[in-house]
Design a protein around this motif. Structure first.
Motif, PDB file in Angstrom:
ATOM      1  N   VAL A  73      -0.188   1.317 -14.407  1.00  0.00           N
ATOM      2  CA  VAL A  73       1.166   0.704 -14.576  1.00  0.00           C
ATOM      3  C   VAL A  73       1.583  -0.307 -13.201  1.00  0.00           C
ATOM      4  O   VAL A  73       0.769  -0.157 -12.102  1.00  0.00           O
ATOM      5  N   ALA A  74       1.958  -1.538 -13.522  1.00  0.00           N
ATOM      6  CA  ALA A  74       2.352  -2.630 -12.660  1.00  0.00           C
ATOM      7  C   ALA A  74       3.577  -2.989 -12.780  1.00  0.00           C
ATOM      8  O   ALA A  74       4.397  -2.995 -13.669  1.00  0.00           O
ATOM      9  N   VAL A  75       4.307  -3.329 -11.628  1.00  0.00           N
ATOM     10  CA  VAL A  75       5.408  -3.950 -11.411  1.00  0.00           C
ATOM     11  C   VAL A  75       5.398  -5.406 -10.937  1.00  0.00           C
ATOM     12  O   VAL A  75       4.752  -5.778 -10.162  1.00  0.00           O
ATOM     13  N   LEU A  76       6.121  -6.286 -11.941  1.00  0.00           N
ATOM     14  CA  LEU A  76       5.924  -7.626 -11.898  1.00  0.00           C
ATOM     15  C   LEU A  76       7.274  -8.197 -11.377  1.00  0.00           C
ATOM     16  O   LEU A  76       8.369  -7.801 -11.887  1.00  0.00           O
ATOM     17  N   ASP A  77       7.417  -9.342 -10.579  1.00  0.00           N
ATOM     18  CA  ASP A  77       8.702 -10.092 -10.125  1.00  0.00           C
ATOM     19  C   ASP A  77       9.017 -11.099 -11.333  1.00  0.00           C
ATOM     20  O   ASP A  77       8.141 -11.141 -12.605  1.00  0.00           O
ATOM     21  N   HIS A  78      10.157 -11.776 -11.301  1.00  0.00           N
ATOM     22  CA  HIS A  78      10.500 -12.401 -12.398  1.00  0.00           C
ATOM     23  C   HIS A  78       9.455 -13.717 -12.673  1.00  0.00           C
ATOM     24  O   HIS A  78       9.686 -14.436 -13.845  1.00  0.00           O
TER      25      HIS A  78
ATOM     26  N   ASN B 244       3.731  -7.194  -7.871  1.00  0.00           N
ATOM     27  CA  ASN B 244       4.296  -6.699  -6.800  1.00  0.00           C
ATOM     28  C   ASN B 244       3.834  -5.276  -6.220  1.00  0.00           C
ATOM     29  O   ASN B 244       3.656  -5.169  -5.159  1.00  0.00           O
ATOM     30  N   ALA B 245       3.433  -4.253  -7.345  1.00  0.00           N
ATOM     31  CA  ALA B 245       2.880  -3.178  -7.000  1.00  0.00           C
ATOM     32  C   ALA B 245       2.021  -2.680  -8.277  1.00  0.00           C
ATOM     33  O   ALA B 245       2.554  -3.106  -9.311  1.00  0.00           O
TER      34      ALA B 245
ATOM     35  N   ILE C 117       6.388   1.739  -5.152  1.00  0.00           N
ATOM     36  CA  ILE C 117       7.451   0.773  -4.794  1.00  0.00           C
ATOM     37  C   ILE C 117       8.775   1.419  -5.065  1.00  0.00           C
ATOM     38  O   ILE C 117       8.968   2.602  -5.714  1.00  0.00           O
ATOM     39  N   PRO C 118      10.018   0.966  -4.205  1.00  0.00           N
ATOM     40  CA  PRO C 118      11.367   1.345  -4.102  1.00  0.00           C
ATOM     41  C   PRO C 118      11.807   1.189  -5.360  1.00  0.00           C
ATOM     42  O   PRO C 118      11.523   0.290  -6.224  1.00  0.00           O
ATOM     43  N   HIS C 119      12.912   1.942  -5.860  1.00  0.00           N
ATOM     44  CA  HIS C 119      13.737   1.890  -6.980  1.00  0.00           C
ATOM     45  C   HIS C 119      14.665   0.709  -6.950  1.00  0.00           C
ATOM     46  O   HIS C 119      14.956   0.543  -5.724  1.00  0.00           O
ATOM     47  N   ASP C 120      15.067   0.318  -8.280  1.00  0.00           N
ATOM     48  CA  ASP C 120      16.168  -0.669  -8.097  1.00  0.00           C
ATOM     49  C   ASP C 120      17.405  -0.333  -8.795  1.00  0.00           C
ATOM     50  O   ASP C 120      18.268  -1.091  -9.572  1.00  0.00           O
TER      51      ASP C 120
ATOM     52  N   VAL D 259      -4.418 -16.935  -3.539  1.00  0.00           N
ATOM     53  CA  VAL D 259      -3.865 -15.700  -2.682  1.00  0.00           C
ATOM     54  C   VAL D 259      -2.876 -15.170  -3.508  1.00  0.00           C
ATOM     55  O   VAL D 259      -1.655 -15.829  -3.403  1.00  0.00           O
ATOM     56  N   PRO D 260      -2.679 -13.873  -4.033  1.00  0.00           N
ATOM     57  CA  PRO D 260      -1.505 -13.549  -4.587  1.00  0.00           C
ATOM     58  C   PRO D 260      -0.572 -12.804  -3.675  1.00  0.00           C
ATOM     59  O   PRO D 260      -0.799 -12.777  -2.676  1.00  0.00           O
ATOM     60  N   THR D 261       0.750 -12.710  -4.225  1.00  0.00           N
ATOM     61  CA  THR D 261       1.495 -12.455  -2.975  1.00  0.00           C
ATOM     62  C   THR D 261       1.238 -10.917  -2.633  1.00  0.00           C
ATOM     63  O   THR D 261       0.902  -9.748  -3.464  1.00  0.00           O
ATOM     64  N   PRO D 262       1.468 -10.664  -1.510  1.00  0.00           N
ATOM     65  CA  PRO D 262       1.154  -9.328  -0.869  1.00  0.00           C
ATOM     66  C   PRO D 262       1.794  -8.122  -1.628  1.00  0.00           C
ATOM     67  O   PRO D 262       2.861  -8.243  -1.966  1.00  0.00           O
ATOM     68  N   LEU D 263       0.941  -6.919  -2.009  1.00  0.00           N
ATOM     69  CA  LEU D 263       1.638  -5.913  -2.904  1.00  0.00           C
ATOM     70  C   LEU D 263       2.374  -4.990  -1.887  1.00  0.00           C
ATOM     71  O   LEU D 263       1.949  -4.717  -0.663  1.00  0.00           O
TER      72      LEU D 263
END
Length: 213
Positions: A67-72, A77-78, A107-110, A193-197
């Motif tokens: 499971v992965a969390v992506l930004d816009h 992200n994680a 990752i924290p919830h939104d 280099v990817p965004t730090p997770l």
């Protein structure tokens, strides 16, 4: 790639009349491809890049969920991975709980946002071919519910099999990577280099390979 349904005893015409109550409840906790498509799941701009990146990071083998969390901008992200234990019948409720548990670790919830700002996607490595199965339907239900409870937008559900990868409900896929292919190094996968997770308080090694085994 072909699209269809894998054979299942539960889909036979006579099965429903003799189906016990717990089986009926379980079947209610899964989504069929038509339901998934009509839910308005956002399309990935570059699914091959997402799949290759997760494959390189987590090196999934059959029965592994990532499971992965992506930004816009579809930057990672994680992420976390875990192996489905046992041979119990697929149940979306159990899958939801497992996904939610691992999301909370990394990752924290939104939930305070009016609208979700990040999207969760699920890559599941399994045996069989690319056709939809009841297990896929249960993972879809679980992903959608876990996203709601964590304040995320529900994103793509991707299967990884011997034949390659496929974004279910979209018909997009490819032969590489597959469940048999050797993962590329992260240096090969990412040109920059990817965004730090973010770990959300979880251990850093969760991001590198697996959250649980």
């Amino acid at each position: 790639m072909t699209f269809g349904f894998a054979p299942s005893a539960d889909t036979s015409p006579w099965a429903a009349s003799s189906m016990p109550a717990d089986s009926t409840s379980r079947l209610a906790r899964m989504l069929e491809p038509t339901e998934w498509t009509s839910a308005g799941i956002p399309l990935l701009r570059n699914p091959r890049e997402v799949v290759s990146g997760l494959h390189a990071r987590h090196r999934p083998t059959p029965a592994t969920a990532v499971v992965a969390v992506l930004d816009h901008e579809e930057r990672l992200n994680a992420s976390a991975s875990f192996v489905r234990r046992g041979s119990a019948v697929a149940d979306g409720w159990e899958f939801r709980n497992a996904l939610l548990s691992h999301l909370r670790r990394v990752i924290p919830h939104d939930l305070r946002r009016r609208t979700p700002a990040r999207t969760a996607v699920l890559l599941y490595c399994r045996e069989g071919d690319e056709r939809w199965t009841e297990e896929d339907g249960a993972w879809m239900w679980g992903l959608r519910d876990a996203c709601t409870l964590h304040g995320l937008r529900c994103g793509a559900y991707i299967t990884l099999t011997r034949g390659g990868w496929q974004v279910l409900g979209e018909g997009r896929g490819g032969r590489q990577p597959s469940s048999l292919s050797t993962p590329a190094s992260l240096a090969e996968t990412f040109a920059a280099v990817p965004t730090p997770l973010r770990t959300g308080g979880g251990a850093a090694e969760v991001m590198l390979r697996t959250a649980a085994r």
